[in-house]
Design an enzyme around this catalytic site. Sequence first.
Site, PDB file in Angstrom:
ATOM      1  N   GLY A  67       0.863  -1.175   0.000  1.00 44.92           N
ATOM      2  CA  GLY A  67       0.000   0.000   0.000  1.00 44.92           C
ATOM      3  C   GLY A  67       0.904   1.230   0.000  1.00 44.92           C
ATOM      4  N   ARG A 108      10.364  -1.240  -4.446  1.00 49.01           N
ATOM      5  CA  ARG A 108       9.200  -1.303  -5.347  1.00 49.01           C
ATOM      6  C   ARG A 108       9.191  -0.014  -6.183  1.00 49.01           C
ATOM      7  NH1 ARG A 108       3.660  -3.367  -3.025  1.00 49.01           N
ATOM      8  NH2 ARG A 108       3.405  -3.896  -5.232  1.00 49.01           N
ATOM      9  N   ASP A 258      -1.400   4.716  -6.356  1.00 47.69           N
ATOM     10  CA  ASP A 258       0.027   4.547  -6.063  1.00 47.69           C
ATOM     11  C   ASP A 258       0.849   5.711  -6.576  1.00 47.69           C
ATOM     12  OD1 ASP A 258      -1.176   1.675  -6.113  1.00 47.69           O
ATOM     13  OD2 ASP A 258       0.629   1.661  -4.872  1.00 47.69           O
TER      14      ASP A 258
END
Length: 371
Positions: A67, A108, A258
């Site tokens: 998240g 990420r 995101d």
Amino acid sequence: MAEDTSVPSDGLTAGYAAVVWNSPAGPADLPNVAILDQTRLPHVVDVVVARSWKTVASAIRTMQVRGAPAIGIAAAMGVALAAHEAPDDSSRFHAFVEDACADLATTRPTAVNLFWAIGRMRRCLSALRARSAGADECRRVVEAEALSISREDAASCHAIGTHGMSLFSAGDGVLTHCNAGALATGAWGTALAPIFLSHRAGVRLHVFVDETRPFLQGARLTAWELMEAGIDSTLITDSMAAHFMGQGAIQKVIVGADRIAANGDVANKIGTYGVAIIAREHGIPVYVAAPTSTVDLSLASGREIPIEMRDPAEVTSFRGHPVAPTGMHALHPAFDVTPAKYVTAIITEVGVHYPPFGPALASAVASTQAR
Ligand code: MRU
């Protein structure tokens, strides 16, 4: 009196937190970061206790914490742990912590909150270095900065919830995709914050939860959060959304993000783009909820957003059980980009922003930087 925006303890979001900083119990101890292991939810509630920044980096890579805002918070706390692990000598201290920052930034690629949080920690460290602060002072200051990032995110999410509540009416069927709840943030969530706060205010909504293949954030995490909070909800597979929209069961869509480009294009969990197109066909508004730390004004459009490619084995198998012929080729983009034209409004901690998103997002970001 100022409203309490910290982790709620009244059953809503069950008082759990995705990432928690624990100060040392005694002078000889080091701090640790407790990460609720989201790969094991909902059936096992387990906590990873990270005593090194490397464990935090691994937890982000393996999605034990996931998240967008939550990985930013975890990375900031990872940098603070690195400061505690680093040697006292100034240049070795800063080299050690910078190595940690550089590695955490590779965990990420899509959620900009990760880079936003590491950038903030780096700016804090360079200011300390510029005035030759000692290692102990650096440790105290970077730890305080990481905790501020976490607290500010909780407050932003609460504000998103307050602004977003006005968009929902009692009895609405609301579809959400992936997990943008408390597990994905400092507290409250982004897309789930207006739902939690509506529920608290007695406004009853019915939430349709997309299971969110292949990682199942909807089935495992959103379903868990809503059940814990006692909110009416129904789990559906991703392919059922059009069916229920066609039946008139869904009045609103709300998702997190995101990364949001300067023009309002939204990167979010794979499948969001399809949901937005289907919603448009049915005349259903699509709301995107995200703090301004998710807005990346350096990217003109969503075409520039890097999309993470994850292990195709998550597509050829289901929770570890093979479902495709051995050797089958598969692809696993973890996110897609929904063009701004499919987005009805973007909800940030500053307010509800409508198209044209360019000027609206620029002024929302500027207003938070001016604070
Ligand atoms: O791959 P994940 O689980 O980290 O993806 C999460 C999402 O796509 C969320 O919708 C997004 O980060 C918003 S979280 C408030």
